[in-house]
Design an enzyme around this catalytic site. Structure first.
Site, PDB file in Angstrom:
ATOM      1  N   ARG A 164       2.481   9.898 -26.248  1.00 37.81           N
ATOM      2  CA  ARG A 164       2.343  11.320 -25.898  1.00 37.81           C
ATOM      3  C   ARG A 164       2.777  12.071 -27.259  1.00 37.81           C
ATOM      4  NH1 ARG A 164       6.245  14.368 -23.686  1.00 37.81           N
ATOM      5  NH2 ARG A 164       7.139  12.566 -22.653  1.00 37.81           N
ATOM      6  N   TYR A 206     -14.371  33.772 -22.284  1.00 41.89           N
ATOM      7  CA  TYR A 206     -14.462  32.799 -21.374  1.00 41.89           C
ATOM      8  C   TYR A 206     -13.815  33.115 -20.058  1.00 41.89           C
ATOM      9  CZ  TYR A 206     -14.373  27.832 -19.829  1.00 41.89           C
ATOM     10  OH  TYR A 206     -14.416  26.715 -19.234  1.00 41.89           O
ATOM     11  N   ASP A 208     -11.060  32.118 -30.913  1.00 37.05           N
ATOM     12  CA  ASP A 208     -11.787  30.975 -30.278  1.00 37.05           C
ATOM     13  C   ASP A 208     -13.183  30.716 -30.942  1.00 37.05           C
ATOM     14  OD1 ASP A 208     -13.245  29.443 -28.529  1.00 37.05           O
ATOM     15  OD2 ASP A 208     -12.198  30.159 -26.675  1.00 37.05           O
ATOM     16  N   LYS A 254     -17.840  21.469 -26.207  1.00 38.92           N
ATOM     17  CA  LYS A 254     -19.286  22.013 -26.297  1.00 38.92           C
ATOM     18  C   LYS A 254     -19.830  21.271 -27.830  1.00 38.92           C
ATOM     19  CE  LYS A 254     -17.267  24.202 -22.948  1.00 38.92           C
ATOM     20  NZ  LYS A 254     -16.797  25.377 -23.026  1.00 38.92           N
TER      21      LYS A 254
HETATM   22  C1  LIG Z   1     -15.653  25.778 -22.420  1.00 43.72           C
HETATM   23  C2  LIG Z   1     -14.982  26.917 -23.446  1.00 43.72           C
HETATM   24  C3  LIG Z   1     -13.344  26.849 -23.235  1.00 43.72           C
HETATM   25  C4  LIG Z   1     -12.590  25.669 -22.540  1.00 43.72           C
HETATM   26  O1  LIG Z   1     -12.815  24.757 -23.052  1.00 43.72           O
HETATM   27  P1  LIG Z   1     -12.582  23.100 -22.059  1.00 43.72           P
HETATM   28  O2  LIG Z   1     -12.728  22.096 -22.793  1.00 43.72           O
HETATM   29  O3  LIG Z   1     -13.940  23.431 -21.047  1.00 43.72           O
HETATM   30  O4  LIG Z   1     -11.167  23.601 -21.379  1.00 43.72           O
HETATM   31  C5  LIG Z   1     -12.880  27.881 -23.961  1.00 43.72           C
HETATM   32  N1  LIG Z   1     -13.302  28.724 -24.753  1.00 43.72           N
HETATM   33  C6  LIG Z   1     -14.852  28.717 -24.875  1.00 43.72           C
HETATM   34  C7  LIG Z   1     -15.393  30.067 -25.651  1.00 43.72           C
HETATM   35  C8  LIG Z   1     -15.437  27.887 -24.038  1.00 43.72           C
HETATM   36  O5  LIG Z   1     -16.845  27.949 -23.977  1.00 43.72           O
END
Ligand SMILES: *Cc1c(COP(=O)(O)O)cnc(C)c1O
Length: 370
Positions: A54, A106, A174, A199
């Protein structure tokens, strides 16, 4: 292996985080599957970073080194983007603190803020990514999401970081949509990067990943402690897959971005498609800031087909555009965001360009719209 100073994106991505060359060893060592590791019976856990899975894992450390090279900071990876973002928010915010979040960001992040953060007495303020922003006086943290998902508006990271720092606030960005090849928020003045690696960063639609990057040890340490305490770590196999996928980030983004530009131009010229958004289109409201701030543009675009039925007809007629959420994968996909409860209009589509040939994609979309 150390990459040359000023190496290009392809060089940096394909070499990021790889260990020194050792004859007989692979370029990228395979995943280390371990919950506990063998300990030295005399010295105990002090003799090795590998005591328990962990807090630490060698496959994860290599991935963190790789993403750290690309973002220009120290990195901790998480099981998902949401685990990384909520981890940073809960690490830094205390009851009575104020946080500024993107009102068009998001959706699950905003839902978490209004449910959980507000519930523990954090003052949650929202501002649209394109502005105007409120005064940052008395604010502890400003979270920017640029380009925002799904609207693709853009925030000026350097200018907002200056304003936030002048008021004593921290700035997190982000960087999911841009990826570290699109922009390096830490270079632009941000204190933290948070992102989903699910992504475009890893880009094969086969894993969940998140990360936090920073140059400030006073911020990294509590984030690390948070992760160890709450346990939201990625497994060794996902970490290894992510690292392997990073090598092609430059190639994937180049094709995805070229496809997005061609498709945005095609859609913008059609009278039966409205609200086309892509920050690389010279007429787009986000264009001036994106052109100044971003090193390359995302493979994602937005547009409106009017209603849910026309979106469904478009998706079922297309042979290359898969109906799917998420974005940044090798295969072109499109998502009608309103079906997830997102506060977008019923015909709004977020389309994520894959690595198909541009001419094939344009022909397919044209045929499917007809
Ligand atoms: C998809 C996304 C998230 C969350 O990511 P996960 O890997 O699905 O938890 C956060 N911020 C943005 C801008 C996203 O597109």
């Amino acid at each position: 292996m150390s990459t040359p100073e000023n190496a290009g994106d392809g060089t940096r991505c394909s070499h990021a985080g790889l260990p020194e060359a050792v004859p007989g060893q692979p370029f990228l060592p395979g995943p280390v599957f371990a919950a506990p590791y063998h300990l030295d019976p005399w010295q105990g856990p002090g003799a090795t970073p590998n005591g328990y899975g962990r807090p630490d894992n060698p496959t994860r450390r290599l991935l963190e080194a790789a993403i750290g090279e690309l973002e220009g900071g120290q990195v901790r990876v998480f099981a998902s983007g949401q685990a990384a973002i909520t981890g940073v928010l809960l690490t830094l915010l205390r009851p009575g603190d104020a946080v500024v979040l993107p009102s068009d960001g998001y959706y699950p992040m905003r839902a978490f803020a209004t449910d959980t953060l507000a519930g523990i007495g954090v003052r949650v303020l929202f501002a649209p990514t394109a502005g105007p922003y409120p005064s940052f006086d008395g604010v502890r943290l400003v979270l920017l999401e640029t380009p925002s998902n799904p609207g693709l508006d853009v925030a000026d990271i350097a200018a907002l970081s200056r304003d936030a720092h002048a008021a004593g606030a921290l700035v997190a960005v982000d960087n999911t949509t841009a990826t570290p090849l699109g922009q390096r928020p830490l270079d632009l003045g941000a204190d933290l990067v948070v992102a989903s690696g699910t992504k475009a960063l890893t880009g094969h639609s086969d894993l969940l990943l998140g990360y936090v990057a920073t140059r400030t040890p006073e911020l990294l340490d509590p984030v690390t402690a948070w992760r160890t305490a709450t346990g939201g770590v990625p497994g060794a196999f996902d970490a290894w897959l992510a690292h392997r996928s990073l090598a092609t980030l430059d190639l994937r983004l180049a094709r995805q971005s070229a496809n997005a530009e061609a498709l945005a131009r095609l859609l913008a010229d059609r009278p039966d498609v409205t609200g086309v958004r892509w920050p690389g289109l010279p007429g787009d409201p986000a264009y001036p800031v994106a052109a100044a701030q971003m090193r390359r543009l995302p493979g994602v675009l937005g547009f409106d087909l009017g209603d849910a039925e026309r979106v469904a007809r478009f998706l079922s007629a297309s042979r290359l555009v898969a109906a799917a959420t998420s974005f940044g994968g090798l295969h072109t996909s499109a998502d009608r965001r309103a079906q997830w409860g997102d506060d977008t209009s019923p015909g709004f589509v977020r389309l994520s360009c894959g690595v198909e040939d541009t001419a094939d994609l344009l022909a397919d979309v044209t045929a499917a719209l007809a």
